[in-house]
Design a protein around this motif. Sequence first.
Motif, PDB file in Angstrom:
ATOM      1  N   ASP A  54       0.812  -1.215   0.000  1.00 58.65           N
ATOM      2  CA  ASP A  54       0.000   0.000   0.000  1.00 58.65           C
ATOM      3  C   ASP A  54       0.844   1.263   0.000  1.00 58.65           C
ATOM      4  O   ASP A  54       1.713   1.450   0.859  1.00 58.65           O
ATOM      5  N   ASP A  55       0.559   2.127  -0.973  1.00 54.77           N
ATOM      6  CA  ASP A  55       1.107   3.485  -1.027  1.00 54.77           C
ATOM      7  C   ASP A  55       2.626   3.556  -1.025  1.00 54.77           C
ATOM      8  O   ASP A  55       3.203   4.588  -0.668  1.00 54.77           O
ATOM      9  N   ASN A  56       3.301   2.502  -1.406  1.00 57.05           N
ATOM     10  CA  ASN A  56       4.766   2.514  -1.500  1.00 57.05           C
ATOM     11  C   ASN A  56       5.183   2.041  -2.889  1.00 57.05           C
ATOM     12  O   ASN A  56       4.532   1.177  -3.494  1.00 57.05           O
ATOM     13  N   PHE A  57       6.269   2.616  -3.367  1.00 58.96           N
ATOM     14  CA  PHE A  57       6.829   2.138  -4.627  1.00 58.96           C
ATOM     15  C   PHE A  57       7.553   0.811  -4.406  1.00 58.96           C
ATOM     16  O   PHE A  57       8.290   0.656  -3.422  1.00 58.96           O
ATOM     17  N   VAL A  58       7.323  -0.122  -5.301  1.00 61.14           N
ATOM     18  CA  VAL A  58       7.958  -1.445  -5.239  1.00 61.14           C
ATOM     19  C   VAL A  58       8.644  -1.704  -6.575  1.00 61.14           C
ATOM     20  O   VAL A  58       8.083  -1.409  -7.641  1.00 61.14           O
ATOM     21  N   LYS A  59       9.842  -2.268  -6.522  1.00 66.78           N
ATOM     22  CA  LYS A  59      10.560  -2.581  -7.762  1.00 66.78           C
ATOM     23  C   LYS A  59       9.959  -3.819  -8.415  1.00 66.78           C
ATOM     24  O   LYS A  59       9.776  -4.848  -7.765  1.00 66.78           O
ATOM     25  N   VAL A  60       9.646  -3.707  -9.703  1.00 65.75           N
ATOM     26  CA  VAL A  60       9.094  -4.838 -10.456  1.00 65.75           C
ATOM     27  C   VAL A  60       9.925  -5.053 -11.715  1.00 65.75           C
ATOM     28  O   VAL A  60      10.478  -4.107 -12.277  1.00 65.75           O
ATOM     29  N   GLU A  61       9.995  -6.298 -12.125  1.00 61.63           N
ATOM     30  CA  GLU A  61      10.683  -6.635 -13.378  1.00 61.63           C
ATOM     31  C   GLU A  61       9.620  -6.797 -14.450  1.00 61.63           C
ATOM     32  O   GLU A  61       8.814  -7.737 -14.420  1.00 61.63           O
ATOM     33  N   LEU A  62       9.587  -5.865 -15.385  1.00 60.09           N
ATOM     34  CA  LEU A  62       8.512  -5.815 -16.370  1.00 60.09           C
ATOM     35  C   LEU A  62       8.702  -6.781 -17.539  1.00 60.09           C
ATOM     36  O   LEU A  62       7.728  -7.241 -18.126  1.00 60.09           O
ATOM     37  N   THR A  63       9.943  -7.087 -17.889  1.00 62.33           N
ATOM     38  CA  THR A  63      10.205  -7.882 -19.096  1.00 62.33           C
ATOM     39  C   THR A  63       9.445  -9.207 -19.112  1.00 62.33           C
ATOM     40  O   THR A  63       8.730  -9.502 -20.082  1.00 62.33           O
ATOM     41  N   PRO A  64       9.559 -10.061 -18.077  1.00 58.96           N
ATOM     42  CA  PRO A  64       8.820 -11.335 -18.147  1.00 58.96           C
ATOM     43  C   PRO A  64       7.305 -11.156 -18.126  1.00 58.96           C
ATOM     44  O   PRO A  64       6.571 -11.934 -18.745  1.00 58.96           O
ATOM     45  N   LEU A  65       6.811 -10.114 -17.441  1.00 60.85           N
ATOM     46  CA  LEU A  65       5.365  -9.879 -17.389  1.00 60.85           C
ATOM     47  C   LEU A  65       4.830  -9.503 -18.769  1.00 60.85           C
ATOM     48  O   LEU A  65       3.776  -9.992 -19.197  1.00 60.85           O
ATOM     49  N   LEU A  66       5.559  -8.644 -19.470  1.00 62.63           N
ATOM     50  CA  LEU A  66       5.116  -8.211 -20.804  1.00 62.63           C
ATOM     51  C   LEU A  66       5.224  -9.342 -21.820  1.00 62.63           C
ATOM     52  O   LEU A  66       4.370  -9.486 -22.705  1.00 62.63           O
ATOM     53  N   SER A  67       6.274 -10.149 -21.700  1.00 65.65           N
ATOM     54  CA  SER A  67       6.453 -11.280 -22.609  1.00 65.65           C
ATOM     55  C   SER A  67       5.319 -12.287 -22.444  1.00 65.65           C
ATOM     56  O   SER A  67       4.744 -12.786 -23.428  1.00 65.65           O
TER      57      SER A  67
END
Length: 497
Positions: A168-181
């Motif tokens: 909640d209400d915090n920035f979290v690091k995400v890895e976008l490459t596998p999600l988009l693929s």
Amino acid sequence: MFNMEFIEIYFLIFLLLILVITKLLNRTRCKQMNLPPSPPTLPILGHLHLLKEPFNRSLFALSQKHGPIFSLRLGSHLAVVASSLSVVEECLTKNDVVFANRPYFWVGKYIGYDYTTVGSSPYGDHWRNLRRICKLEIFSANRLNSSSSIRRDEIKNLLRKLYYSLSDDNFVKVELTPLLSKLAFNVTMRMIAGKQHKPKAAKLHDLLQELLKLGVSPNVGDFFPFLQWADFFGYKKKVVKLTREIDGLLQGLVDEHRRNKDGFEEEDTVISHLLRLQESEARYYTDEIIKGIVQDMLLGGINTEFITLEWSMSHLLNNLNTLQKSKSEIDFHISHGRLLDETDLPRLDYVQNVISETLRLTPAVPLLIPHVSSDRCNVLGYNIPKGTILLVNVWAIHRDPKVWDEATSFKPERFENGRIKGCKTMPFGLGRRGCPGMDLGQRIVGLALGSLIQCFEWKRVSSKKIDMAEGKGLNLQKAKRLEAFCKARNTAKELLS
């Protein structure tokens, strides 16, 4: 006895003489045949040693020395490289029919069902029928509209997965490459075969990725026909094994649709639609034709959609003002209480400009699939013999300072008010061999990108800009995976929780 030093000197002089003679013969041949200019060649190899990955950049470097059109000797093949808009217009508009063929490379034989798919088959009646099927039966506006719920569902699944991975209400690091693929694959696979095939889909996805890596590997026999019997590095053996496995999975999907006809009729998948056509015209809509169309959709669509999404997000993170402008446009046009839909895309001019600029600066396919001339023709005063391979360097054309202001800068505003006309950009190809799935790709990318902007706040993981280095291969994928900080906006909290 000769001293070894003298032998080495004589050998070097001999090599130098061969190079000089070869260069003179090459210049003489080019002048006599009136071919486009050419770099110095090596005996037998020709210019193969000059082709280094990434190919779009090595060919661009050669165009800076030899001009927007130049010729290369690739083993036994003559090739012409087009690196300017004027050359491409000559080749793929004025001489479009002449260059409507594909070279008979091993990829077309082993991956393209023996040159019978829409991507690999030679220009003629069979290819025209395949093209008609794709345009009218698979990628028509009515068919794409009927499958819009699939794209909406899969993109919503991605948004929810991303939302529930955040705090909640915090920035979290995400890895976008596998999600988009995975998104690009899931959307395409559901359109083709329905949602009932997720267990098989994972295996098929892995096999296709492996096939793509092997499919762009050079095959010596393509350039030296007398070596076609050889299988250097075991490429053919690996490709044949992979294609048999993939064919088995695709045949399984076709057979399952045939057995469970009523179930798949409700989903109206690509396979169920083609099987209905098979009932009325069985001699043409064979299982091999159906599998070839499905494989082309998977190989041609998945990576280009995913790569375009990855580059688009990377450009936005490096240009935060552009990201903010895109967000403001979406908030203005999309009422609160609902997610972005495909029908909204025509109103999102600036988001569409972001995608157009991404495709200009970082096209997913920087070199078009090779064409080959079926007859002699003339291009800008040069004679092009029959059987000449045409390589179109889209990446170089999209960065030509003679055509584009600030050619290497990311400026979506250049596309405002329809100012870019004609074929200045050609990320989906040009002419008869242009990509038939262009509209589908634009819908997937537009809806996915707009939804990510609508539902989440984004920022870079550090003060440094995203690394935009390009990876190797025929597709222009990023060298490094895309990571970003993400936080849910109020829109996501209302619609995804």
